[in-house]
Design an enzyme around this catalytic site. Structure first.
Site, PDB file in Angstrom:
ATOM      1  N   HIS A   1      -7.326  10.443  16.380  1.00 57.63           N
ATOM      2  CA  HIS A   1      -6.101   9.627  16.722  1.00 57.63           C
ATOM      3  C   HIS A   1      -4.630  11.030  16.800  1.00 57.63           C
ATOM      4  O   HIS A   1      -4.102  12.224  16.694  1.00 57.63           O
ATOM      5  CB  HIS A   1      -5.461   9.866  15.321  1.00 57.63           C
TER       6      HIS A   1
ATOM      7  N   THR B   1      -0.770  11.408  14.921  1.00 61.85           N
ATOM      8  CA  THR B   1      -0.217  10.521  13.527  1.00 61.85           C
ATOM      9  C   THR B   1       1.187  10.572  14.283  1.00 61.85           C
ATOM     10  O   THR B   1       1.805  11.697  14.869  1.00 61.85           O
ATOM     11  CB  THR B   1      -0.589  12.103  12.824  1.00 61.85           C
TER      12      THR B   1
ATOM     13  N   HIS C   1       0.324  15.564  18.966  1.00 66.85           N
ATOM     14  CA  HIS C   1      -0.623  16.319  19.475  1.00 66.85           C
ATOM     15  C   HIS C   1      -1.857  15.401  18.622  1.00 66.85           C
ATOM     16  O   HIS C   1      -1.954  14.659  17.616  1.00 66.85           O
ATOM     17  CB  HIS C   1      -1.290  17.669  18.889  1.00 66.85           C
TER      18      HIS C   1
ATOM     19  N   THR D   1      -5.434  16.335  16.378  1.00 68.13           N
ATOM     20  CA  THR D   1      -6.514  17.652  16.132  1.00 68.13           C
ATOM     21  C   THR D   1      -7.719  16.752  16.482  1.00 68.13           C
ATOM     22  O   THR D   1      -8.726  16.399  16.768  1.00 68.13           O
ATOM     23  CB  THR D   1      -6.585  17.713  14.629  1.00 68.13           C
TER      24      THR D   1
HETATM   25  P1  2AM Z   1      -2.790  15.770  12.110  1.00 65.89           P
HETATM   26  O1  2AM Z   1      -2.376  14.825  12.694  1.00 65.89           O
HETATM   27  O2  2AM Z   1      -2.189  17.244  11.903  1.00 65.89           O
HETATM   28  O3  2AM Z   1      -4.203  15.701  12.553  1.00 65.89           O
HETATM   29  C1  2AM Z   1      -4.689  12.449   7.669  1.00 65.89           C
HETATM   30  O4  2AM Z   1      -3.900  13.683   7.215  1.00 65.89           O
HETATM   31  C2  2AM Z   1      -3.624  12.505   9.378  1.00 65.89           C
HETATM   32  O5  2AM Z   1      -1.771  12.937   8.644  1.00 65.89           O
HETATM   33  C3  2AM Z   1      -4.518  13.756   9.638  1.00 65.89           C
HETATM   34  O6  2AM Z   1      -4.080  13.189  11.243  1.00 65.89           O
HETATM   35  C4  2AM Z   1      -3.438  15.057   9.850  1.00 65.89           C
HETATM   36  O7  2AM Z   1      -2.612  16.086  10.491  1.00 65.89           O
HETATM   37  C5  2AM Z   1      -1.846  14.098   9.294  1.00 65.89           C
HETATM   38  N1  2AM Z   1      -1.044  14.833   8.315  1.00 65.89           N
HETATM   39  C6  2AM Z   1      -1.282  15.554   7.168  1.00 65.89           C
HETATM   40  N2  2AM Z   1      -0.409  15.969   6.074  1.00 65.89           N
HETATM   41  C7  2AM Z   1       0.785  15.532   7.077  1.00 65.89           C
HETATM   42  C8  2AM Z   1       1.905  16.489   7.002  1.00 65.89           C
HETATM   43  N3  2AM Z   1       2.636  17.109   5.781  1.00 65.89           N
HETATM   44  N4  2AM Z   1       3.146  15.645   7.875  1.00 65.89           N
HETATM   45  C9  2AM Z   1       2.702  15.404   9.476  1.00 65.89           C
HETATM   46  N5  2AM Z   1       0.753  15.519   9.587  1.00 65.89           N
HETATM   47  C10 2AM Z   1      -0.385  15.253   8.063  1.00 65.89           C
END
Ligand code: 2AM
Length: 223
Positions: free
Chosen positions: A69, A71, A155, A157
Site C-alpha cells: 500500500h 500510506t 511510496h 514499502t
Molecule cells: P510506510 O507507509 O512507510 O510503509 C502502518 O504502520 C503503516 O503506516 C506503514 O505502512 C507505515 O510505513 C506507516 N507509518 C507508520 N508510522 C508512520 C509515521 N510516523 N508517519 C507516516 N507513516 C507511518
C-alpha cells in the site's frame, strides 16, 4: 447525551489489488535478484553486510510487508497529530472505497529499506495531508525536504531489513531525493528496467524507463 466518537484507523492509504500486488512483487523481486549480482553493487556490499567481500542475498535481506500500500495518513488510532481532521475531510470521506491507479516511477534500495516511489496525480494529491512529507524528518534534512514538491514522500514499502520499521522507507526516499537535487549522484548503471544510480552509504535509486502502474483502492486500515 454524549455521542461516541467514531474510531480512527491505524492509517489511510491506497491498497494494491491482490493481482496487482503479485505482479509488482514479481517485477521488483527480479530487480533485487539482478542488483546483488552487479559489480557496482558488490563494490559497496560492506554497506549492507558490514564486512568486505561477503555476499548478500537481497531477497532474503528484506522482509516482505503483509499488504502492499501507499500510506496517505498515519493516524495511529487518533494518537497522531491531525488524524481526526484528516478523517473528517470531505475529500477523504468521498474517496473511501474508490479506485485509483498509482504510478510507480522509481525503486529505492538502502541497507534499511526497499521501496517504490509513487508519483501522485493532482487528484491523488488532494488526499495527501499537508505537511506529511516532513513529518518525523531529522532537522538537518528539513530544509531540503521543504524544497521538494508536495507528495515527494509517497511510496510503497516493499521490504525492510531486520529490526527496521516501515516508516523508514519514506525517510530514506526523501534523503535520496535531497541528495539527487544537490547533484550528489555517483556511479550510474543502465539496466533493463531503467537507470540505476548510487548515492553513497548504500543508497541506490532506479529510475524506471517506463512507470509501473498499479490499480488500488483508497481505504482505511486497522489492525
Ligand atoms: P510506510 O507507509 O512507510 O510503509 C502502518 O504502520 C503503516 O503506516 C506503514 O505502512 C507505515 O510505513 C506507516 N507509518 C507508520 N508510522 C508512520 C509515521 N510516523 N508517519 C507516516 N507513516 C507511518
Amino acid at each position: 447525551t454524549k455521542q461516541k466518537e467514531p474510531e480512527l484507523p491505524l492509517f489511510f492509504g491506497w491498497f494494491l489489488l491482490p493481482e496487482e500486488e503479485e505482479r509488482i512483487k514479481c517485477a521488483t523481486m527480479d530487480f533485487l535478484k539482478t542488483l546483488d549480482t552487479l559489480e557496482a553493487f558488490k563494490e559497496h556490499i560492506s554497506e549492507f553486510t558490514g564486512e568486505v567481500a561477503k555476499e548478500v542475498d537481497l531477497e532474503q535481506y528484506f522482509q516482505n510487508p503483509l499488504q502492499l500500500h501507499c500510506t496517505t495518513k498515519f493516524c495511529d488510532y487518533g494518537k497522531a497529530e491531525g488524524a481526526k481532521e484528516y478523517a473528517e475531510l470531505q475529500v477523504v470521506k468521498e474517496s473511501l472505497a474508490t479506485s485509483y491507479e498509482l504510478s510507480v516511477t522509481a525503486l529505492i534500495v538502502t541497507p534499511r529499506t526497499f521501496g517504490a516511489r509513487v508519483a501522485l496525480t493532482e487528484t491523488q494529491l488532494k488526499l495527501w495531508p499537508e505537511g506529511a512529507d516532513k513529518e518525523g524528518v531529522a532537522p538537518a534534512l528539513l530544509p531540503s525536504v521543504e524544497a521538494l514538491p508536495a507528495g515527494s514522500r509517497a511510496h510503497v514499502t516493499l521490504g525492510c531489513s531486520a529490526g527496521v520499521e516501515e516508516v523508514q522507507t519514506g525517510l530514506d526516499l526523501l534523503e535520496i531525493l535531497a541528495l539527487q537535487k544537490e547533484g550528489k549522484e555517483g556511479t550510474q548503471v543502465e539496466m533493463d528496467l531503467g537507470t540505476l544510480t548510487y548515492l553513497s552509504e548504500g543508497r541506490w535509486f532506479l529510475t524506471l524507463r517506463e512507470p509501473i502502474t498499479a490499480d488500488t483502492t483508497f481505504t482505511s486500515f486497522s489492525d
